[in-house]
Enzyme design. Structure first.
Site, PDB file in Angstrom:
ATOM      1  N   CYS A  18     -27.510   2.068   4.986  1.00 26.70           N
ATOM      2  CA  CYS A  18     -27.161   3.813   4.326  1.00 26.70           C
ATOM      3  C   CYS A  18     -26.941   3.443   2.937  1.00 26.70           C
ATOM      4  O   CYS A  18     -27.373   2.556   2.353  1.00 26.70           O
ATOM      5  CB  CYS A  18     -25.667   3.989   5.081  1.00 26.70           C
ATOM      6  SG  CYS A  18     -24.611   2.695   5.733  1.00 26.70           S
TER       7      CYS A  18
ATOM      8  N   TRP B  65       1.141   3.408  -2.293  1.00 29.77           N
ATOM      9  CA  TRP B  65       0.386   4.289  -2.903  1.00 29.77           C
ATOM     10  C   TRP B  65      -0.482   5.221  -1.964  1.00 29.77           C
ATOM     11  O   TRP B  65      -0.475   6.382  -1.832  1.00 29.77           O
ATOM     12  CB  TRP B  65      -0.360   3.750  -4.027  1.00 29.77           C
ATOM     13  CG  TRP B  65      -1.543   4.534  -4.648  1.00 29.77           C
ATOM     14  CD1 TRP B  65      -1.207   5.321  -5.790  1.00 29.77           C
ATOM     15  CD2 TRP B  65      -2.819   4.661  -4.532  1.00 29.77           C
ATOM     16  NE1 TRP B  65      -2.173   6.075  -6.218  1.00 29.77           N
ATOM     17  CE2 TRP B  65      -3.358   5.536  -5.406  1.00 29.77           C
ATOM     18  CE3 TRP B  65      -3.723   4.139  -3.564  1.00 29.77           C
ATOM     19  CZ2 TRP B  65      -4.657   6.071  -5.706  1.00 29.77           C
ATOM     20  CZ3 TRP B  65      -4.821   4.682  -3.873  1.00 29.77           C
ATOM     21  CH2 TRP B  65      -5.505   5.239  -4.540  1.00 29.77           C
TER      22      TRP B  65
ATOM     23  N   HIS C   4     -21.022  11.670   8.215  1.00 32.55           N
ATOM     24  CA  HIS C   4     -19.556  11.679   7.673  1.00 32.55           C
ATOM     25  C   HIS C   4     -18.951  12.897   7.704  1.00 32.55           C
ATOM     26  O   HIS C   4     -17.797  13.158   7.374  1.00 32.55           O
ATOM     27  CB  HIS C   4     -19.872  11.194   6.382  1.00 32.55           C
ATOM     28  CG  HIS C   4     -20.669  10.027   6.115  1.00 32.55           C
ATOM     29  ND1 HIS C   4     -22.026   9.842   6.133  1.00 32.55           N
ATOM     30  CD2 HIS C   4     -20.014   8.662   5.884  1.00 32.55           C
ATOM     31  CE1 HIS C   4     -22.425   8.478   5.981  1.00 32.55           C
ATOM     32  NE2 HIS C   4     -21.149   7.836   6.092  1.00 32.55           N
TER      33      HIS C   4
ATOM     34  N   TRP D  72     -19.235  -8.001   1.166  1.00 35.83           N
ATOM     35  CA  TRP D  72     -18.326  -7.536   1.269  1.00 35.83           C
ATOM     36  C   TRP D  72     -17.083  -8.665   1.975  1.00 35.83           C
ATOM     37  O   TRP D  72     -16.147  -8.234   2.533  1.00 35.83           O
ATOM     38  CB  TRP D  72     -18.458  -6.759   2.782  1.00 35.83           C
ATOM     39  CG  TRP D  72     -19.218  -5.344   2.539  1.00 35.83           C
ATOM     40  CD1 TRP D  72     -19.330  -4.842   1.244  1.00 35.83           C
ATOM     41  CD2 TRP D  72     -19.574  -4.139   3.264  1.00 35.83           C
ATOM     42  NE1 TRP D  72     -20.009  -3.738   1.039  1.00 35.83           N
ATOM     43  CE2 TRP D  72     -20.272  -3.227   2.211  1.00 35.83           C
ATOM     44  CE3 TRP D  72     -19.555  -4.022   4.621  1.00 35.83           C
ATOM     45  CZ2 TRP D  72     -20.746  -2.206   2.980  1.00 35.83           C
ATOM     46  CZ3 TRP D  72     -20.143  -2.992   5.386  1.00 35.83           C
ATOM     47  CH2 TRP D  72     -20.682  -1.687   4.362  1.00 35.83           C
TER      48      TRP D  72
ATOM     49  N   ARG E 255       0.739  -1.451   0.063  1.00 33.53           N
ATOM     50  CA  ARG E 255       0.123  -0.132  -0.107  1.00 33.53           C
ATOM     51  C   ARG E 255       0.845   1.236  -0.085  1.00 33.53           C
ATOM     52  O   ARG E 255       0.335   2.262   0.719  1.00 33.53           O
ATOM     53  CB  ARG E 255      -0.954  -0.055   1.188  1.00 33.53           C
ATOM     54  CG  ARG E 255      -2.125  -1.117   1.046  1.00 33.53           C
ATOM     55  CD  ARG E 255      -3.101  -0.835   2.423  1.00 33.53           C
ATOM     56  NE  ARG E 255      -2.464  -1.266   3.331  1.00 33.53           N
ATOM     57  CZ  ARG E 255      -2.781  -0.738   4.553  1.00 33.53           C
ATOM     58  NH1 ARG E 255      -3.959  -0.188   4.915  1.00 33.53           N
ATOM     59  NH2 ARG E 255      -2.195  -1.430   5.690  1.00 33.53           N
TER      60      ARG E 255
ATOM     61  N   SER F  85     -22.420   2.132  16.560  1.00 33.16           N
ATOM     62  CA  SER F  85     -21.186   2.320  16.937  1.00 33.16           C
ATOM     63  C   SER F  85     -21.145   3.743  17.632  1.00 33.16           C
ATOM     64  O   SER F  85     -21.805   4.755  17.037  1.00 33.16           O
ATOM     65  CB  SER F  85     -20.186   2.089  15.799  1.00 33.16           C
ATOM     66  OG  SER F  85     -20.468   2.943  14.755  1.00 33.16           O
TER      67      SER F  85
HETATM   68  N1  GLN Z   1     -23.757  -0.854  13.261  1.00 33.89           N
HETATM   69  C1  GLN Z   1     -22.940  -0.219  12.372  1.00 33.89           C
HETATM   70  C2  GLN Z   1     -22.415   0.870  12.956  1.00 33.89           C
HETATM   71  O1  GLN Z   1     -23.114   1.495  13.630  1.00 33.89           O
HETATM   72  C3  GLN Z   1     -23.535  -0.072  11.081  1.00 33.89           C
HETATM   73  C4  GLN Z   1     -22.515   0.451  10.029  1.00 33.89           C
HETATM   74  C5  GLN Z   1     -23.004   0.799   8.683  1.00 33.89           C
HETATM   75  O2  GLN Z   1     -24.139   0.703   8.318  1.00 33.89           O
HETATM   76  N2  GLN Z   1     -22.098   0.621   7.584  1.00 33.89           N
HETATM   77  O3  GLN Z   1     -21.441   1.158  12.654  1.00 33.89           O
HETATM   78 ZN    ZN Z   2     -24.810   3.067   7.988  1.00 32.48          ZN
END
Ligand code: GLN
Ligand code: ZN
Length: 763
Positions: free
Chosen positions: A647, A18, A698, A565, A16, A437
């Site tokens: 999301c 880069w 974000h 994933w 990695r 989280s």
């Molecule tokens: N439960 C996960 C979190 O809160 C959901 C993460 C996600 O949707 N990417 O991080």
């Molecule tokens: Zn999410």
């Protein structure tokens, strides 16, 4: 003579390098000159490897400082006004502003590249006049030739795919956009021809989506314009990720070569090839090695496939290559030192795939005997791998063949469950919660690393995690949130955490792939049958619950997201693997319920990205994906409330499928999609609980109360207050503690404001 070709190679480097070069520059530790020098070295090293491997047609110009679609936008001056670009060559600073935003202008939107986990920067059309700012493929060609003596094949994103991936225009603008683009592409090609370039690769993966016949006509017209006056340059029109939608029209395009994917959607391409044939005067670049997965190919089977293809295409017109750019796979298996040898021998990353192409090429040109040792070793590796008992476990196979799979329904319909759940939980109107989280601070990560290295004991680590849980339970109570979470402090990653505890997974040390910008991911590998071994989340949830009178939501990642994933075995269907995961998760959910956790959230943020390229195949995918979710969640009591979270919006297209998940509550992202989703509730009556993300996690910005009340008000125009939940739009693990507390505080105030307006008084 059959030639070997590569459509693109990973940028990131074996270690990695880069990523590090970019991040050092962004954090102002290096100058732009240093960045350009280091990345040039990486680029040349990547090319050199392919040269030394003897690849005939090496792609040049696929290297990037962030994203290849962004490179194309920059090359054609498709730059939004907010970046104050004054024309001419696009500076690194403007380029990175588009990718990452700057103090004055937000970044461009980023979205997934077809059905991969690679993200591109969406080109924004604002009616601007395009201009050729730089002939990037030409520069790449010259560099490879001068520095390494490579006669490269410049790569360019095609005009139709570029158009279709852009936003900001209406259907009526299409002709004028195309008219603007054509002369610029012509100029690029003209200059390549003048330079003496032999082949250029133009990528048009959009031809593998459900484009209409009229759209295909436009493509034909574009290519006849593009290729005017460039008879001296060979164009390979490259497609990938599925079969082309209009085979006859595609192979008739006025280009000298066509690249087809014979792995993903390969059956259909092969069927068309056999039925309709292939023009004698064109090159077929046959993508026969999987460019998106990590498994060693069965070379004997590939030789049979090649024999079939050769019935339609003469050897001197045939190129063999991976099915797509190799950017979707890690660099090399050589970096893996800890994997079980039998599993290791069944893997092929980018460099090993190039080796496979070489072997196949040699078998075709010099006869199979010339590579008999390689073929033998290939076969033995795969036989040993397939013989691993973990690949086929009778217990798992029995369980997944039962009626449990077709018959997974909750005991009672949602309307009945809703009443029972409300009686049990007594939640206020507009209940507040979070997505799972809480901040993964440097301290949390450092402590986990110490534990992994054995520097602290299991007990010390557990105590640390519990202390975090306790602290955040207290914070959530103080904030006045209604439904609490434990905070996910024990997790690195929402898929890895579960993969490590389930049977059937292995993990690599360095198998990174680019996800967006400099961010790389290291997907787990599902190599065997997936099975439950021990409870994965129960302890943490139960501990959290013991600290409070509030409900605590149990938290796990759903079967479809775990699948999407990961790198997944390719000897079973994706549906079958998902069902195995679903049954394992069902045991976890049942354990949570038995331990007294009566709200359980099963996250499915990656459900959407598994959608096939062709719309006609969506239903089939959604059917099994939705079913797998239900297999995991349907066995609980009526009074156990199942939540889910997604999301990355754009749900409008499959809101019915979401409803079919039959989750009691869903939380979804809406803050960035500007109310589009809210509108779709106007046309579809969604009756279950729903939490609209009322702020964007974000960004480090703490949103004002008014911003959130506005989103709540908008939502309440189309949704009933009794189904409405209030939450941020995703997990908070990337945020800082102070930001998180401040934002949630405002969220609770916004909720109180909304409740007051609804005339509800809350105790
Ligand atoms: N439960 C996960 C979190 O809160 C959901 C993460 C996600 O949707 N990417 O991080
Ligand atoms: Zn999410």
């Amino acid at each position: 003579m059959v030639k070997s070709s590569i459509a693109g190679y990973p940028v990131i480097g074996e270690n990695r390098e880069w990523k590090r070069a970019l991040e050092a520059f962004w954090s102002k530790k290096t100058s732009v000159e240093e960045l350009l020098q280091t990345t040039k070295e990486i680029r040349l090293a990547n090319l050199k490897k392919q040269q030394q491997a003897g690849v005939d047609q090496i792609a040049v110009g696929d290297f990037t400082l962030y994203d290849r679609v962004l490179d194309t936008s920059a090359m054609f001056g498709i730059i939004p006004a907010r970046y104050n670009w004054q024309g001419g060559q696009v500076s690194t600073s403007t380029y990175f502003s588009m990718a990452r935003g700057n103090d004055d202008a937000v970044a461009s939107e980023m979205t997934k590249w077809f059905n991969t986990n690679y993200h591109y920067i969406v080109p924004e059309y604002e009616g601007q006049r395009f201009q050729l700012t730089e002939n990037k493929p030409l520069a790449a060609y010259r560099e490879a030739k001068q520095e390494l003596g490579i006669e490269g094949k410049p790569v360019l994103l095609g005009p139709y795919t570029l158009l279709k991936l852009s936003k900001g225009y209406e259907e009526k603008d299409v002709p004028s956009i195309i008219l603007q683009l054509i002369p610029l592409y012509q100029k690029v090609l003209q200059e390549l021809q003048d330079e003496g370039v032999q082949w250029v690769q133009i990528d048009e993966p959009i031809l593998c989506t459900s484009i209409t016949s009229d759209e295909m006509k436009a493509v034909t017209e574009i290519y006849s314009q593009l290729t005017k006056n460039i008879d001296g340059l060979n164009i390979l029109l490259q497609t990938y990720f599925d079969s082309v939608e209009h085979y006859e029209d595609t192979i008739a395009l006025p280009v000298t070569g066509i690249g087809l994917d014979f792995v993903h959607g390969g059956d259909k391409n092969l069927e068309n090839l056999n039925k309709i044939g292939f023009p004698k005067d064109k090159v077929l670049a046959a993508g026969i090695i999987d460019g998106r997965n990590i498994w060693r190919s069965d070379l004997d089977a590939k030789l049979i496939l090649l024999e079939t293809i050769k019935q339609q295409v003469k050897a001197e017109k045939l190129w063999i290559q991976p099915s797509s750019s190799l950017l979707h796979v890690p660099v090399t298996v050589r970096s893996e030192k800890k994997l079980d040898t039998t599993i290791l021998n069944a893997l092929a990353f980018a460099d090993e795939k190039i080796k496979e192409i070489n072997i196949l090429q040699a078998a075709l040109t010099q006869g199979k005997d010339s590579v008999s040792a390689d073929l033998k070793q290939n076969k033995e590796s795969l036989v040993a791998f397939n013989a691993l008992p973990a690949r086929k476990r009778p217990d798992v196979r029995d369980a997944t063949s039962g009626s449990i799979l077709s018959d997974s329904k909750r005991n009672s319909p949602f309307t009945e469950r809703k009443v029972k759940q409300q009686e049990k939980f007594q939640l206020p109107l507009l209940p507040t919660t979070t997505i799972g989280s809480f901040p993964q601070t440097p301290e949390v990560r450092a402590t986990r690393n110490k534990w992994r290295k054995g520097e602290i004991t299991d007990q010390q680590y557990k105590d640390f995690v519990n202390a975090e849980i306790k602290e955040w339970i207290d914070i959530q109570e103080d904030l006045g949130l209604d439904v609490l979470v434990h905070g996910e402090f024990e997790r690195t990653d929402m898929v890895e955490y579960f993969g490590e505890k389930l049977d059937g997974f292995v993990f690599t040390e360095k198998a990174w792939v680019q996800s967006y910008g400099s961010r790389c991911v290291k997907p787990p590998i599902i190599f065997g049958d997936v099975a439950f071994t021990e409870a994965m989340t129960v302890e943490e949830s139960v501990y959290a619950k013991s600290l409070t009178d509030h409900e605590v939501k149990g938290m796990l990642t759903g079967p479809v997201t775990i699948l999407n994933w990961s790198f997944v075995r390719d000897d079973l269907s994706r549906e079958a693997v998902t069902n195995q995961i679903a049954l394992a998760l069902r045991k976890e959910i049942e354990s949570l319920e038995a331990a007294g956790i009566h709200m359980i959230q099963v996250d499915e943020p990656a459900l959407r990205e598994g959608l096939p390229l062709k719309k006609s195949e969506w239903k089939q995918y959604l059917d099994w994906a939705v079913n797998a979710f239900r297999v995991s969640t349907a066995s609980v009591e009526d009074t156990t409330q199942i939540h889910t979270h997604m999301c990355y919006c754009d749900f409008n297209h499959f809101i019915e499928a979401i409803s079919d998940l039959d989750a009691d509550v869903i939380s979804i992202e809406t803050s960035r999609s500007h109310g589009d989703l809210i509108e779709s509730f106007n046309s579809y009556h969604y009756d279950k609980g729903i939490g609209l993300g009322v702020y964007d996690i974000h960004s480090p910005r703490v949103p004002a109360v008014e911003e959130m009340t506005e989103i709540i008000d908008k939502g309440l125009e189309v949704l009933d207050p009794s189904q409405f939940w209030i939450n941020p739009d995703c997990g908070l693990k990337t945020r800082k503690r102070e930001e998180t507390v401040a934002a949630l505080k405002n969220m609770v105030i916004a909720t109180e404001v909304a409740r007051e307006r609804l005339g509800v008084t809350v105790k």
